[in-house]
Structures are given as C-alpha cells and as structure tokens.
Write a protein that holds these residues in place. Structure first.
Motif, mmCIF file in Angstrom:
data_model
loop_
_atom_site.group_PDB
_atom_site.id
_atom_site.type_symbol
_atom_site.label_atom_id
_atom_site.label_comp_id
_atom_site.label_asym_id
_atom_site.label_seq_id
_atom_site.Cartn_x
_atom_site.Cartn_y
_atom_site.Cartn_z
ATOM 1 N N ILE A 162 0.868 -1.274 -0.122
ATOM 2 C CA ILE A 162 -0.151 0.050 0.142
ATOM 3 C C ILE A 162 0.830 1.083 -0.005
ATOM 4 C CG2 ILE A 162 -1.313 1.362 1.376
ATOM 5 C CD1 ILE A 162 -2.764 -1.440 2.192
ATOM 6 N N PHE A 163 1.859 1.247 0.671
ATOM 7 C CA PHE A 163 2.735 2.508 1.050
ATOM 8 C C PHE A 163 3.781 2.462 -0.237
ATOM 9 C CE2 PHE A 163 1.368 2.208 5.478
ATOM 10 C CZ PHE A 163 0.769 3.522 5.677
ATOM 11 N N MET A 164 4.066 1.462 -0.919
ATOM 12 C CA MET A 164 4.817 1.630 -2.179
ATOM 13 C C MET A 164 4.235 2.209 -3.272
ATOM 14 S SD MET A 164 6.818 -1.647 -1.704
ATOM 15 C CE MET A 164 7.929 -1.696 -2.971
ATOM 16 N N VAL A 165 2.761 2.055 -3.458
ATOM 17 C CA VAL A 165 2.262 2.994 -4.632
ATOM 18 C C VAL A 165 2.437 4.275 -4.338
ATOM 19 C CG1 VAL A 165 -0.002 3.160 -5.609
ATOM 20 C CG2 VAL A 165 0.578 0.795 -4.853
ATOM 21 N N ARG A 166 2.764 5.037 -5.352
ATOM 22 C CA ARG A 166 2.938 6.601 -5.562
ATOM 23 C C ARG A 166 3.870 7.127 -4.481
ATOM 24 N NH1 ARG A 166 -0.549 8.200 -9.044
ATOM 25 N NH2 ARG A 166 -0.274 10.408 -8.424
ATOM 26 N N GLN A 167 4.794 6.170 -4.052
ATOM 27 C CA GLN A 167 5.805 6.537 -3.137
ATOM 28 C C GLN A 167 6.659 7.504 -3.931
ATOM 29 O OE1 GLN A 167 7.620 7.739 -0.303
ATOM 30 N NE2 GLN A 167 6.409 6.267 0.642
ATOM 31 N N PRO A 168 7.024 8.811 -3.351
ATOM 32 C CA PRO A 168 7.688 9.769 -4.045
ATOM 33 C C PRO A 168 9.115 9.788 -3.767
ATOM 34 C CG PRO A 168 6.528 10.948 -2.671
ATOM 35 C CD PRO A 168 6.198 9.634 -2.130
ATOM 36 N N ASP A 169 9.423 8.933 -2.602
ATOM 37 C CA ASP A 169 10.776 9.045 -2.267
ATOM 38 C C ASP A 169 11.686 7.814 -2.494
ATOM 39 O OD1 ASP A 169 13.040 8.640 -0.131
ATOM 40 O OD2 ASP A 169 12.213 10.540 0.853
ATOM 41 N N ILE A 170 12.875 7.811 -3.368
ATOM 42 C CA ILE A 170 13.178 6.605 -3.532
ATOM 43 C C ILE A 170 13.751 5.751 -2.209
ATOM 44 C CG2 ILE A 170 13.750 7.315 -6.057
ATOM 45 C CD1 ILE A 170 16.596 7.789 -5.416
ATOM 46 N N LYS A 171 14.455 6.331 -1.413
ATOM 47 C CA LYS A 171 14.919 5.795 -0.337
ATOM 48 C C LYS A 171 13.845 4.956 0.485
ATOM 49 C CE LYS A 171 19.394 6.650 1.296
ATOM 50 N NZ LYS A 171 20.242 7.941 1.741
ATOM 51 N N ARG A 172 12.827 5.797 0.799
ATOM 52 C CA ARG A 172 11.625 5.297 1.861
ATOM 53 C C ARG A 172 11.025 4.284 0.724
ATOM 54 N NH1 ARG A 172 10.063 8.908 6.031
ATOM 55 N NH2 ARG A 172 7.905 8.044 6.222
ATOM 56 N N LEU A 173 11.099 4.339 -0.449
ATOM 57 C CA LEU A 173 10.548 3.125 -1.352
ATOM 58 C C LEU A 173 11.128 1.933 -1.029
ATOM 59 C CD1 LEU A 173 8.612 2.550 -3.786
ATOM 60 C CD2 LEU A 173 10.812 2.948 -5.211
ATOM 61 N N SER A 228 6.567 2.338 -11.012
ATOM 62 C CA SER A 228 6.336 3.577 -11.656
ATOM 63 C C SER A 228 7.181 4.685 -10.921
ATOM 64 C CB SER A 228 4.738 3.996 -11.109
ATOM 65 O OG SER A 228 4.669 4.008 -9.799
ATOM 66 N N THR A 229 7.577 4.419 -9.677
ATOM 67 C CA THR A 229 8.537 5.406 -9.062
ATOM 68 C C THR A 229 10.046 5.087 -9.799
ATOM 69 O OG1 THR A 229 7.317 5.678 -7.055
ATOM 70 C CG2 THR A 229 9.569 6.251 -6.980
ATOM 71 N N VAL A 230 10.506 4.068 -10.070
ATOM 72 C CA VAL A 230 11.721 3.628 -10.394
ATOM 73 C C VAL A 230 11.748 4.379 -11.919
ATOM 74 C CG1 VAL A 230 13.505 1.993 -10.915
ATOM 75 C CG2 VAL A 230 12.316 1.856 -8.486
ATOM 76 N N LEU A 231 11.062 3.669 -12.740
ATOM 77 C CA LEU A 231 11.140 4.105 -14.152
ATOM 78 C C LEU A 231 11.171 5.384 -14.220
ATOM 79 C CD1 LEU A 231 8.672 1.286 -15.658
ATOM 80 C CD2 LEU A 231 11.323 1.544 -15.547
ATOM 81 N N ALA A 232 9.888 6.324 -13.580
ATOM 82 C CA ALA A 232 10.002 7.908 -13.517
ATOM 83 C C ALA A 232 11.460 8.267 -13.352
ATOM 84 C CB ALA A 232 8.966 8.206 -12.672
ATOM 85 N N ALA A 233 12.212 7.746 -12.102
ATOM 86 C CA ALA A 233 13.345 8.386 -11.776
ATOM 87 C C ALA A 233 14.535 7.994 -12.662
ATOM 88 C CB ALA A 233 13.809 7.609 -10.450
ATOM 89 N N THR A 234 14.504 6.830 -13.465
ATOM 90 C CA THR A 234 15.653 6.450 -14.209
ATOM 91 C C THR A 234 15.622 6.934 -15.818
ATOM 92 O OG1 THR A 234 14.665 4.314 -14.313
ATOM 93 C CG2 THR A 234 16.557 4.552 -12.652
ATOM 94 N N GLN A 235 14.208 6.918 -16.101
ATOM 95 C CA GLN A 235 14.276 7.219 -17.698
ATOM 96 C C GLN A 235 14.079 8.582 -17.979
ATOM 97 O OE1 GLN A 235 14.207 4.545 -19.861
ATOM 98 N NE2 GLN A 235 14.323 3.267 -17.925
ATOM 99 N N GLY A 236 14.005 9.044 -19.087
ATOM 100 C CA GLY A 236 14.040 10.462 -19.347
ATOM 101 C C GLY A 236 15.175 11.234 -19.454
ATOM 102 N N LYS A 237 15.085 12.488 -19.673
ATOM 103 C CA LYS A 237 16.243 13.420 -19.597
ATOM 104 C C LYS A 237 16.422 13.762 -18.271
ATOM 105 C CE LYS A 237 17.579 15.601 -24.083
ATOM 106 N NZ LYS A 237 16.940 15.910 -25.192
ATOM 107 N N ALA A 238 17.834 13.943 -18.068
ATOM 108 C CA ALA A 238 18.284 14.539 -16.741
ATOM 109 C C ALA A 238 18.409 16.333 -16.982
ATOM 110 C CB ALA A 238 19.727 14.054 -16.343
ATOM 111 N N GLU A 239 17.996 16.744 -15.942
ATOM 112 C CA GLU A 239 17.915 18.446 -16.095
ATOM 113 C C GLU A 239 19.447 18.832 -15.756
ATOM 114 O OE1 GLU A 239 14.993 20.482 -13.606
ATOM 115 O OE2 GLU A 239 13.583 18.498 -14.151
#
Lengths: 211, 474
Positions: free
Chosen positions: B279-290, B414-425
């Motif tokens: 339950i708490f892992m869904v939409r968890q915005p913090d990678i270490k808390r995840l 969903s969290t890990v893919l959002a963090a790893t994919q895409g372009k870095a600012e």
C-alpha cells in the motif's frame, strides 16, 4: 524474605510519584532511587554470593548513579526544569497508573507461577513497573521523560530477572547493564542535538518524517 | 577463529581513533571487512558445527554470517569512496561505529546463549544510531530518535520474552537456562503458557528490529535519512540478524511441539507486512523510503516462507541471501543518486540513467531483481516460496501473495521508471560515477544474477541444512 516486600512496595510507590510529578529533576532522582532499591533485590533473594554482590554493585552504580548523573547533566545543558502539558494530564495519568497496577496484581494471580513465587510481590511489581514505564513513554512530550519511561520499563524487567538469576550468568547481566548505560548515553547526546536543532526537546517537533 | 572475528573489529575500531590520516582511517574498513569475510568463509567451508556454551555456529548462523560479512565487505569498500566525497562530515565517528556494528552483529549471529544474543542485538542498535545521524540535520535527528527509542523498547520486550522462556523451565524442576542447546534439549518439559508468552514477546521484540509490520514505523524514516551504505547494512545485514533471533524462537517452539503456533504467528505478520508495504509503495515519491518499504515487504516474505514450512522454508533461506545482496546494491546505487541530485525525491530525481549511466542502470536492474523478475535470484527464491505455499494447499495465502507482489511491482515500477528514464535536467551537481562507488553494487547484482541461474551444490546443501534445523519435529 522479610525485606523484599517493603522494597517492592516502595518501588510501586515510586512508579506513582514519577507518573504524577512534573519536576524533571525530582523524577530523575526518584527513578535513580528506584534503581538503587532494585539493586538490593538480588542480595535479599539470593543472599551474599559473588553473583548477587556483583549484580548489586553493578546495578547500584549504573542504575543508581551513572545513568541519573547523565540525565541530570542533560537537563542542565538543555535548561529545562519541568514537564509542562503532558499529552494526558497528571491526574488522569495517575489514575491510569493505579488501574494498571491493580490490573497487574489481578493478572499475576492468573499466571501459572512456580510454587515458590505464588505469594510474592515480584511478578505483579515487575508488571506494574513495566506498565508505568510504558505509560510514561506514551503520555509525555519531553524526550527526557520518554527516556525515564524506558528506564522504568527496564527496571520492571530487572525485577523479573532477579527470579531467574541462574539463567543469566554474570557476563550477560553485565552486558545488559552496559548496554543500558551506553544506550542512555547515546540518547543523551541525541537529546542534546534535538535541543540544538529545534530549541526544545519536545518530541512533538519531530514530525517532519511521515507519508 | 570465531572469537577472533568478534574481537578484531573492536581492536581496529580503537586503532582507527588513533590514526590521524583521513584516507588511512577509511581504508581500515575494507581491510577489516575483507579479513572478516575471509575468516567467515573459512569457518563456513570447514563445515564442522562449532558447539560452545557461549559461541557456536550451526547451519543457520553460518548462512547469516557469510551473507552479512560479504555485505559488510562490499559496503566497506563503497565507504572509502563515499567518505572521500563527504570530507565535510568526516569519518571519525563513522569508521569506529561501523566496526563496532560489525562486531556486534557477528556476536549476535554466533551467540549460543540467548542472553548474550540479546545483548549483542541491543549493541547493534546503539552502534548504528550514530550512523543514521551521519548527516546531522533535523530530519536525520528525528529518524535517529525514533529508531533508538522504538528499537530499544522493542528489544526490552524481547528480553522479557527471554525471561519468560527461562521461567518456563522452572515449573519442570530443571534449572532455568538460556543456553540454546540446553533449552532445545529440555523443550518438551517446558511449561507451555510461559513458552508461548515468551515466543510472542520475542516475536514482537525482534520483529520490531527486523521491521515486520505493524512494528516497522521506524524503518522508512531511518533508512530514508541514513547514508546509502548504512541503509544497505541495516536492510541486508541487521534485518537478517534479527530474523535469525526470531528463528531461534521458532526452533524452540518446534522442539516443544508447538511449531504450528509459531508458524501461524509468523504467517500472519508476514502477510500483514506484505500488504502494508504494498500500500505504501504505490505512489511513493521518495526513492529511499520506497526501498525501506520494499525491505518491509521482503521481511514479510521471509516470515511467510518460514510460516508455511517445508519447501517454502528452503525458499526463505535462499531469499535471505538474495534480499541482502539486492538491497545492498539498491541502497548503494540510491546513495549515488542522492549524491548526484542532492535529493531523493521524485520531483528532482529524473533521468538518472542519462546522468549516471552505471548507478542508474544498477538501480533499474536492482528494481527488476527485487520485484522478482527472472533471471535474477529473488525470482527463484520467491518462486520457491510460492511453490511451497501451493504445495501445502494454502491457496488463499498464495493468491494474496501473488496479488501483493503484483501491486508492489506496479508501485515500485512507476517510481523507479520515472526516476531512471527520461532526460536529466542540467542542474545536477558535479558528481559522476566512480569506480569505488560502483564496484560493490555491481558485484552484488552480478552475484544475484548468478544465483538466479545456478545455485552451486555446496550452497544448496548449506541451505537445506539451515532449513532442516527449522523443520525439526519433537
């Protein structure tokens, strides 16, 4: 033994005093007294053997002297005197404490105790002291009172442990006491840091980490 | 030899205080870790069970010892690189505390006297508290306080449980003892109510330390605020040690003929852990808390494996290794990511793979591994646990586990893919992947990969021996 019952009753009275008092210095001193009284228990129960003498001096020094000194220094450094606004008022906490102590005595009657412990106050006192420690942990806001609650919990377990000293060799008892001392030392340091960061040691300010 | 690997880290800890040079002090860690690992492997290979009164190794503790030692070695190597870029925070506290932590964990693993084991577990709490406080800010102090208080109280309850177990012997007329072998021998004559009460308190106390739900509340905070390498050691090493302590209770209960009751309790807590973590892992915005919730999830899986018994126990033993190594890799990679972005929240952390190719890929691979994707090791162990569940006709439990595992996969994905994919600012700091910070997590993940494809015969044997210890019938 004759002496153990008055000792254990005093321990229970000290539980009530700590639950009802707002003055931190007095609370620390009285919990220290509780620790020192508990140190007498192994002597009273097992007589003068090497084991009980070492346990007596260890518990007296650690619970009665070193740990209270650490805590007194901690409240001097963070300059606080009183526990104000506990989560539940002092009188309700006291009433809860009385109820829990009565419950401990009733509960101990139902426990399948060994024959030699049937009429002694050891088990109910141990339970009552542990409950009081828990109550202190839950109902107080200051970090230091929570540490006192933890100490009281450990005191309750110590009372129970006196009945089982043959299962706990000196090396283990010593280690347990040392763990307690170092644990409170580290808690004291953390408390100091809480005070520096938040300008108070109210654990209510520790609420940034949540979902 | 066993005494040696408990004492020498303490000696090195004292030496580290006397060494003025910063780098030399850091290098003491991998040197000690390497030596510790070599000795542990030697002890494991030698294969004669060591049965002392105080210290000893059986199949269970050997397994945990080797895993913990390997994990520490890897984290110690990483620590050299990490401490080099954290010169502002220093290593004067970190190095001795890590070494004391290693010593305390080893003692807790090797102890044959339950009182001694308790003492060592409490020592791990105390020595790891300064490690969690390494960053010295408001958040880390809050995490440290919660960790210290909750775990100390939990461990105090475990002590009460131990005393109950000792009291159980009094009624039978035999002298009370907390020596494991003596207890196992007289388990049949122990007074049942006290033994049961004792097991419950042991489970609650060491379960707090292990982070089983609902006693896990300190875990996301502590893992989230501690440096990555400390998170790795806590999630992979310390939890395994606490699990071992619970398994001692299970051994006792099985020997007394009440194994079924102990298993049910473990199964219940395991399922609850899995459910809450999902339950708490869904939409968890913090990678270490995840990662912390993922740790709760996997502790739940371990408990379920032992709770089911049979094949699933074997699966749980294998999962203990896989979880430790994968979590190690994930936390170390997350530490690198946090260094590079100065954040661990999804709002800032984007496009990790393009910014940090190695750490980002490791993080992604670690995610795939820990959620049980083939061909990584956790797939094998989770599959074995599931096979055990279905083989024992726990259909409902099996379906629940599958459901929550799927939920965890989606939530974590969903969290890990959002963090790893895409372009870095462009605003990332100057941090780049470097050898010392990438080698340990890479080796860990490679080992996990190997374990997923091939389990060497000696390891298979060791796992079976460990599982057999828990299957003993009276």
């Amino acid at each position: 033994m004759e002496i153990t019952n008055p000792l254990l009753l005093t321990v229970i009275l000290i539980n009530f005093f700590t639950l009802g008092s707002a003055r931190l210095g007095a609370c620390i001193r009285i919990v220290a007294l509780q620790g020192a009284l508990l140190a007498l228990l192994p002597l009273a129960v097992h007589g003068f053997s090497l084991h009980s003498l070492v346990l007596f001096s260890g518990a007296l020094l650690f619970k009665g002297v070193f740990i209270p000194l650490l805590l007194l220094r901690a409240i001097r450094e963070v300059r606080i005197r009183r526990e104000v606004e506990p989560v539940i008022g002092f009188v309700p906490t006291l009433i809860l404490g009385v109820l829990m102590t009565a419950g401990a005595f009733l509960f101990a009657d139902f426990l399948p105790l060994a024959v030699e412990h049937l009429d002694s106050l050891f088990v109910p006192t141990a339970l009552a002291t542990m409950f009081s420690g828990f109550l202190l942990l839950i109902t107080r806001r200051k970090a230091i009172t929570q540490v006192l609650g933890y100490l009281m919990l450990e005191n309750g377990i110590f009372i129970f442990g006196v009945l089982l000293s043959e299962a706990l060799p000196l090396m283990v008892e010593g280690g347990v006491l040392l763990d307690l001392l170092v644990g409170v030392f580290v808690m004291g340091i953390v408390m100091n840091q809480i005070n520096r960061e938040f300008s108070s040691i109210n654990t209510e300010s520790l609420t940034a980490l949540k979902e | 030899m066993l005494e040696f690997i408990i004492i020498f880290p303490l000696v090195v800890a004292v030496i580290s205080l006397l060494i003025p040079n910063y780098q030399t002090r850091s290098w003491l860690l991998p040197v000690s870790g390497g030596l510790h690992f070599l000795c542990s492997v030697w002890l494991a290979v030698e294969q004669r069970p060591l049965r002392g009164i105080w210290l000893g190794l059986d199949a269970l503790s050997t397994l945990v010892l080797v895993v913990t030692s390997l994990l520490f070695f890897g984290c110690a190597l990483y620590a050299v690189g990490y401490l080099d870029i954290r010169r502002d925070r220093g290593n004067k506290i970190m190095v001795p505390c890590l070494l004391i932590f290693l010593s305390a964990m080893t003692l807790a693993i090797a102890a044959r006297h339950l009182g001694m084991m308790w003492m060592a577990v409490e020592a791990t709490t105390i020595s790891s508290a300064p490690l969690i406080y390494y960053n010295r800010n408001k958040l880390s102090i809050e995490a440290t306080w919660k960790y210290l208080l909750i775990c100390s109280v939990g461990i105090a309850l475990a002590m009460l449980g131990l005393l109950f177990v000792a009291y159980a012997a009094l009624g039978s007329g035999s002298p009370a003892s907390l020596q494991l072998d003596e207890l196992l021998q007289m388990a049949g004559s122990l007074s049942k109510p006290w033994l049961h009460g004792g097991f419950v308190f042991l489970l609650v106390g060491f379960g707090t330390k292990m982070g089983l739900a609902p006693l896990h509340s300190w875990k996301p905070d502590a893992y989230g605020e501690a440096p990555g390498l400390v998170g790795a050691l806590l999630a992979g090493g310390l939890t395994s040690v606490a699990f071992l302590a619970i398994l001692r209770g299970v051994q006792l209960m099985s020997a007394a003929g009440d194994g079924a009751m102990a298993r049910q309790a473990l199964l219940g807590m395991g399922l609850l852990s899995l459910c809450l973590a999902a339950i708490f892992m869904v939409r968890q915005p913090d990678i270490k808390r995840l990662l912390a919730y993922s740790s709760v999830e996997h502790m739940g899986l371990l408990a379920i494996g032992v709770g089911i018994g049979g094949l699933a126990t074997f699966g749980a033993m294998l999962h203990l290794i896989n979880n430790a190594l994968t979590k190690g890799s994930l936390f170390l990679a997350a530490g690198n990511i946090q260094r590079a972005y100065s954040s661990k929240r999804l709002t800032e952390v984007r496009g990790v793979i393009s910014a940090l190719p190695v750490s980002g890929s490791l993080f992604l691979a670690g995610f795939l591994a820990i959620t049980g994707s083939p061909p990584f090791g956790p797939f094998m162990s989770e599959f074995t646990i599931l096979r055990g569940i279905f083989a024992n006709h726990h259909l409902l439990v099996g379906l629940f586990v599958l459901l929550f595992l799927a939920l965890v996969f989606i939530g974590m994905g969903s969290t890990v893919l959002a963090a790893t994919q895409g372009k870095a600012e462009a605003k990332t700091s100057g941090f780049r992947d470097r050898l010392l910070l990438c080698i340990s997590p890479t080796v860990f993940i490679l080992l996990v990969l190997v374990l997923g494809v091939y389990i060497p015969e000696p390891l298979q044997q060791a796992l079976q021996n460990a599982a057999a210890l828990l299957e003993v019938q009276p």
